[in-house]
Write a protein that holds these residues in place. Structure first.
Motif, short mmCIF file in Angstrom:
data_model
loop_
_atom_site.label_atom_id
_atom_site.label_comp_id
_atom_site.label_asym_id
_atom_site.label_seq_id
_atom_site.Cartn_x
_atom_site.Cartn_y
_atom_site.Cartn_z
N ASP A 243 81.40 -33.76 3.66
CA ASP A 243 79.95 -33.77 3.57
C ASP A 243 79.76 -32.00 2.93
O ASP A 243 78.51 -31.85 2.41
N TYR A 244 80.15 -31.14 3.39
CA TYR A 244 79.91 -29.81 3.44
C TYR A 244 79.76 -28.63 2.26
O TYR A 244 79.18 -28.83 1.26
N LEU A 245 81.28 -29.27 0.83
CA LEU A 245 81.45 -29.63 -0.68
C LEU A 245 79.94 -29.75 -0.62
O LEU A 245 79.88 -29.30 -1.35
N GLY A 246 80.21 -31.30 -0.93
CA GLY A 246 79.40 -32.04 -1.17
C GLY A 246 77.64 -31.52 -0.98
O GLY A 246 77.48 -31.91 -2.24
N SER A 247 77.87 -31.04 -0.25
CA SER A 247 76.36 -30.20 0.28
C SER A 247 75.40 -29.22 -1.11
O SER A 247 74.82 -29.99 -1.48
N PHE A 248 76.58 -28.46 -1.36
CA PHE A 248 76.47 -27.64 -2.33
C PHE A 248 76.52 -28.31 -3.65
O PHE A 248 75.36 -27.56 -4.44
N VAL A 249 77.55 -29.01 -4.49
CA VAL A 249 77.02 -29.56 -5.16
C VAL A 249 76.40 -30.67 -5.72
O VAL A 249 75.57 -30.33 -6.67
N ASP A 250 75.79 -31.43 -4.60
CA ASP A 250 74.64 -31.37 -5.04
C ASP A 250 72.91 -30.86 -5.29
O ASP A 250 72.34 -30.98 -5.43
N ALA A 251 73.18 -30.06 -4.63
CA ALA A 251 72.13 -29.13 -4.85
C ALA A 251 72.54 -28.29 -5.69
O ALA A 251 71.05 -26.95 -5.98
N GLY A 252 73.48 -27.88 -6.79
CA GLY A 252 73.65 -27.60 -7.22
C GLY A 252 73.59 -25.50 -7.41
O GLY A 252 73.96 -24.98 -8.29
N LEU A 253 75.06 -26.27 -6.41
CA LEU A 253 74.79 -24.46 -5.94
C LEU A 253 77.00 -24.37 -6.29
O LEU A 253 77.35 -25.01 -5.82
N PRO A 254 76.72 -23.25 -6.64
CA PRO A 254 78.68 -22.47 -6.84
C PRO A 254 78.56 -22.40 -5.84
O PRO A 254 78.60 -21.31 -4.95
N ILE A 255 80.24 -23.22 -5.27
CA ILE A 255 80.84 -22.84 -4.37
C ILE A 255 82.56 -22.80 -4.34
O ILE A 255 82.83 -23.83 -5.37
N LEU A 256 83.56 -22.81 -3.74
CA LEU A 256 84.53 -22.65 -3.29
C LEU A 256 84.91 -22.57 -1.71
O LEU A 256 84.28 -22.27 -0.84
N VAL A 257 86.74 -22.84 -1.47
CA VAL A 257 86.76 -22.58 -0.43
C VAL A 257 87.89 -21.93 -0.31
O VAL A 257 88.99 -21.46 -1.26
N GLY A 258 87.06 -20.54 -0.17
CA GLY A 258 88.17 -18.72 -0.09
C GLY A 258 89.31 -19.21 0.77
O GLY A 258 90.34 -17.85 0.27
N GLU A 259 89.26 -19.83 1.47
CA GLU A 259 90.12 -20.09 2.38
C GLU A 259 90.79 -21.26 3.45
O GLU A 259 89.53 -21.59 3.37
#
Length: 336
Positions: A243-259
């Protein structure tokens, strides 16, 4: 290694050259002229190299600020297949300041080991709740003081302004403070990709970063900001991770799991889901941490006493298990 949606490897030389020219131009914000991309940058919600190649971070965190004699760990992390290392620095507010000379040495060591280097200031951890923590503005001042050591290294370095910059108190200021810190770095001349951590000790249980990410992203005149979520006890199910990671992908915003880790004092994160989801969505992940954790969280060490020949159960799973570093990491093409 798996085959990602990449450019250049299978292309003929002439096509690759044309693509490199075409992709070297950063998309402009609406109404603004296009600017030429510098080094690692964001394009269509993805982190890409100056070559135009999509870059997916796979690596570990290394606690340099507390173990300055263990810089050789970068070579060990690389040997296990990593393409990135996130290195802990100190602005001098909570721990001994990482000097400009030390920053230059870290950059040199990263490049010698063909790693992309995420540099982070740790003194901001838990600001508003942790009394010794400092603001993102103070961290930005530190970055400005070491700009000379980082200028020209945009292909190799990502600037992570401050680790977990708010605890569970005062986090409502995250958006304004993050935007101001980005602005200070850009005004000082930073052209690097900037990474920003979530509040709530990095886990954003309040949804603050999720809600304000577009506004923060739009505040960066270069468009080269990437968001970092830390996944511990809050992310104890595959559904929460997705849910969390997909929300950024769906919005076209770059994200990673930093820790993230395999266990934590606040609950049992689903490390298998974190790694599988990141791989499925082609998102970066950086595990915590190589070695040297305090005794209360010593279970998060990936190696025993910084020895690459003594991986812990967590370290072996992280590097060698399903969707792990050895299986999924691809070296940055800037080193080819």
């Amino acid at each position: 290694m798996n085959s990602r949606k990449r450019l250049g490897v299978a292309a003929a030389a002439g096509v690759a050259g044309a693509l490199a020219v075409a992709l070297a131009v950063q998309p402009a914000t609406a109404g603004e002229p296009e600017a030429e991309a510098v080094g690692l940058h964001i394009e269509n919600g993805r982190l890409v190299e100056s070559t135009g190649n999509d870059f997916v971070m796979r690596g570990a965190n290394h606690a340099h600020a507390w173990y300055t004699g263990q810089l050789g760990s970068l070579a060990d992390i690389k040997a296990l297949g990593a393409n990135t290392v996130r290195v802990v620095l100190s602005s001098g507010h909570q721990w001994e300041r990482t000097t400009p000379d030390q920053v230059a040495q870290i950059v040199s060591e990263c490049k010698a080991n063909r790693l992309i280097c995420v540099l982070e200031v740790h003194d901001t951890t838990g600001y508003g709740e942790q009394s010794a923590a400092v603001s993102l503005d103070a961290a930005a001042d530190y970055w400005v003081s070491v700009l000379d050591q980082l200028r020209g290294e945009e292909d190799h370095i990502i600037v992570n302004i401050g680790n977990e910059p708010f605890g569970n108190t005062g986090y409502e200021a995250w958006s304004a403070d993050t935007q101001a810190a980005i602005g200070k770095l850009r005004s000082a001349g930073f052209e690097h990709t900037i990474m920003v951590d979530a509040p709530n000790w990095g886990q954003d249980w309040s949804g603050t970063m999720r809600a304000d990410a577009q506004e923060v992203y739009d505040s960066d005149p270069t468009g080269n900001t990437i968001f970092s979520i830390h996944m511990y006890g809050v992310y104890n199910t595959a559904a929460a991770v997705r849910d969390y990671l997909g929300s950024f992908v769906d919005a076209g915003l770059p994200i990673l799991v930093g820790e993230f880790g395999h266990n934590h004092s606040d609950g049992d994160p689903d490390e298998d889901a974190i790694m599988a989801t990141a791989e499925e969505l082609d998102l970066g992940y950086l595990g915590w941490s190589w070695s040297g954790n305090s005794s209360d969280v010593g279970y998060l060490d990936m190696s025993v006493n910084f020895d690459p020949n003594q991986l812990t159960e967590w370290g072996d799973r992280f590097f060698n298990g399903p969707n792990g570093v050895a299986e999924t990491s691809e070296e940055a093409t800037i080193y080819n």
